[in-house]
Scaffold this motif. Sequence first.
Motif, PDB file in Angstrom:
ATOM      1  N   ASN A  58       0.864  -1.181   0.000  1.00 46.33           N
ATOM      2  CA  ASN A  58       0.000   0.000   0.000  1.00 46.33           C
ATOM      3  C   ASN A  58       0.896   1.225   0.000  1.00 46.33           C
ATOM      4  N   TYR A  59       0.510   2.250  -0.748  1.00 42.29           N
ATOM      5  CA  TYR A  59       1.310   3.463  -0.837  1.00 42.29           C
ATOM      6  C   TYR A  59       0.449   4.702  -0.662  1.00 42.29           C
ATOM      7  N   ALA A  60       1.021   5.698  -0.024  1.00 41.79           N
ATOM      8  CA  ALA A  60       0.376   6.999   0.022  1.00 41.79           C
ATOM      9  C   ALA A  60       0.430   7.620  -1.370  1.00 41.79           C
ATOM     10  N   ASP A  61      -0.589   8.402  -1.703  1.00 44.01           N
ATOM     11  CA  ASP A  61      -0.661   8.970  -3.050  1.00 44.01           C
ATOM     12  C   ASP A  61       0.591   9.755  -3.448  1.00 44.01           C
ATOM     13  N   PRO A  62       1.186  10.555  -2.547  1.00 48.69           N
ATOM     14  CA  PRO A  62       2.342  11.365  -2.973  1.00 48.69           C
ATOM     15  C   PRO A  62       3.559  10.552  -3.414  1.00 48.69           C
ATOM     16  N   VAL A  63       3.630   9.282  -3.048  1.00 53.30           N
ATOM     17  CA  VAL A  63       4.818   8.492  -3.370  1.00 53.30           C
ATOM     18  C   VAL A  63       4.547   7.395  -4.383  1.00 53.30           C
ATOM     19  N   LYS A  64       3.305   7.241  -4.783  1.00 49.84           N
ATOM     20  CA  LYS A  64       2.971   6.184  -5.752  1.00 49.84           C
ATOM     21  C   LYS A  64       3.749   6.386  -7.048  1.00 49.84           C
ATOM     22  N   GLY A  65       4.293   5.288  -7.542  1.00 53.62           N
ATOM     23  CA  GLY A  65       5.068   5.345  -8.768  1.00 53.62           C
ATOM     24  C   GLY A  65       6.514   5.732  -8.569  1.00 53.62           C
ATOM     25  N   ARG A  66       6.876   6.183  -7.381  1.00 56.28           N
ATOM     26  CA  ARG A  66       8.269   6.591  -7.112  1.00 56.28           C
ATOM     27  C   ARG A  66       8.930   5.727  -6.053  1.00 56.28           C
ATOM     28  N   PHE A  67       8.162   5.283  -5.072  1.00 50.00           N
ATOM     29  CA  PHE A  67       8.702   4.489  -3.969  1.00 50.00           C
ATOM     30  C   PHE A  67       8.245   3.034  -4.114  1.00 50.00           C
ATOM     31  N   THR A  68       9.084   2.122  -3.671  1.00 48.68           N
ATOM     32  CA  THR A  68       8.751   0.705  -3.683  1.00 48.68           C
ATOM     33  C   THR A  68       9.143   0.087  -2.344  1.00 48.68           C
ATOM     34  N   ILE A  69       8.175  -0.552  -1.703  1.00 45.54           N
ATOM     35  CA  ILE A  69       8.447  -1.245  -0.452  1.00 45.54           C
ATOM     36  C   ILE A  69       8.595  -2.736  -0.734  1.00 45.54           C
ATOM     37  N   SER A  70       9.494  -3.376  -0.001  1.00 44.72           N
ATOM     38  CA  SER A  70       9.655  -4.819  -0.142  1.00 44.72           C
ATOM     39  C   SER A  70      10.132  -5.387   1.187  1.00 44.72           C
ATOM     40  N   ARG A  71       9.938  -6.669   1.358  1.00 47.54           N
ATOM     41  CA  ARG A  71      10.396  -7.326   2.574  1.00 47.54           C
ATOM     42  C   ARG A  71      11.147  -8.595   2.204  1.00 47.54           C
ATOM     43  N   ASP A  72      12.234  -8.832   2.925  1.00 55.13           N
ATOM     44  CA  ASP A  72      13.041 -10.031   2.756  1.00 55.13           C
ATOM     45  C   ASP A  72      12.843 -10.874   4.005  1.00 55.13           C
ATOM     46  N   ASN A  73      12.036 -11.902   3.900  1.00 53.93           N
ATOM     47  CA  ASN A  73      11.703 -12.696   5.076  1.00 53.93           C
ATOM     48  C   ASN A  73      12.893 -13.522   5.572  1.00 53.93           C
ATOM     49  N   ALA A  74      13.853 -13.774   4.714  1.00 48.63           N
ATOM     50  CA  ALA A  74      15.044 -14.511   5.142  1.00 48.63           C
ATOM     51  C   ALA A  74      15.974 -13.642   5.981  1.00 48.63           C
ATOM     52  N   LYS A  75      15.906 -12.332   5.757  1.00 50.18           N
ATOM     53  CA  LYS A  75      16.783 -11.401   6.489  1.00 50.18           C
ATOM     54  C   LYS A  75      16.027 -10.583   7.524  1.00 50.18           C
ATOM     55  N   ASN A  76      14.719 -10.830   7.654  1.00 54.31           N
ATOM     56  CA  ASN A  76      13.898 -10.074   8.614  1.00 54.31           C
ATOM     57  C   ASN A  76      14.054  -8.571   8.410  1.00 54.31           C
ATOM     58  N   THR A  77      14.038  -8.170   7.166  1.00 56.97           N
ATOM     59  CA  THR A  77      14.314  -6.781   6.815  1.00 56.97           C
ATOM     60  C   THR A  77      13.270  -6.273   5.820  1.00 56.97           C
ATOM     61  N   VAL A  78      12.879  -5.030   6.006  1.00 59.57           N
ATOM     62  CA  VAL A  78      11.996  -4.353   5.069  1.00 59.57           C
ATOM     63  C   VAL A  78      12.776  -3.199   4.451  1.00 59.57           C
ATOM     64  N   TYR A  79      12.519  -2.966   3.177  1.00 54.51           N
ATOM     65  CA  TYR A  79      13.219  -1.922   2.436  1.00 54.51           C
ATOM     66  C   TYR A  79      12.218  -0.914   1.879  1.00 54.51           C
ATOM     67  N   LEU A  80      12.719   0.296   1.679  1.00 55.02           N
ATOM     68  CA  LEU A  80      11.955   1.304   0.955  1.00 55.02           C
ATOM     69  C   LEU A  80      12.893   1.910  -0.075  1.00 55.02           C
ATOM     70  N   GLN A  81      12.663   1.566  -1.329  1.00 58.11           N
ATOM     71  CA  GLN A  81      13.426   2.159  -2.423  1.00 58.11           C
ATOM     72  C   GLN A  81      12.731   3.437  -2.847  1.00 58.11           C
ATOM     73  N   MET A  82      13.448   4.537  -2.765  1.00 57.93           N
ATOM     74  CA  MET A  82      12.873   5.848  -3.064  1.00 57.93           C
ATOM     75  C   MET A  82      13.576   6.423  -4.289  1.00 57.93           C
ATOM     76  N   ASN A  83      12.840   6.591  -5.358  1.00 55.79           N
ATOM     77  CA  ASN A  83      13.368   7.147  -6.599  1.00 55.79           C
ATOM     78  C   ASN A  83      12.701   8.485  -6.892  1.00 55.79           C
ATOM     79  N   SER A  84      13.307   9.221  -7.783  1.00 56.18           N
ATOM     80  CA  SER A  84      12.759  10.521  -8.201  1.00 56.18           C
ATOM     81  C   SER A  84      12.392  11.372  -6.994  1.00 56.18           C
ATOM     82  N   LEU A  85      13.304  11.458  -6.066  1.00 58.16           N
ATOM     83  CA  LEU A  85      13.028  12.166  -4.820  1.00 58.16           C
ATOM     84  C   LEU A  85      12.808  13.646  -5.051  1.00 58.16           C
ATOM     85  N   LYS A  86      11.919  14.212  -4.240  1.00 56.61           N
ATOM     86  CA  LYS A  86      11.556  15.618  -4.319  1.00 56.61           C
ATOM     87  C   LYS A  86      11.876  16.287  -2.986  1.00 56.61           C
TER      88      LYS A  86
END
Length: 116
Positions: A58-86
């Motif tokens: 799920n994404y907030a409208d201001p970041v849709k299309g620019r940010f990507t969230i993902s989770r690595d269950n093997a590493k117990n880690t969540v990531y937020l890739q932020m592109n086209s930052l403003k």
Amino acid sequence: QVQLVESGGGLVQAGGSLRLSCAAPVSIFRFSAMGWYRQVPGKQRELVSTVTTGGSTNYADPVKGRFTISRDNAKNTVYLQMNSLKPEDTAVYYCNARLPTTYDYWGQGTQVTVSS
């Protein structure tokens, strides 16, 4: 005390990219929806993005299309890739783990600054 350990914040020029990481204890991570929130001084903390244990996102409208969230269950880690930052993305970003009981755990926050 449960700790969510965040990393990856910093200073970047507008149009650039950053990737935030958040590691959680396995006892929390495996059962939690994970998310990122952000806060600027004088304003309420706001949702950026969430990912469920099943991988639904799920994404907030201001970041849709620019940010990507993902989770690595093997590493117990969540990531937020932020592109086209403003510049308006400048904030302290907080990692969140929410158990099915709706109990929340929070990270300490990491500063993201986007210069124009």
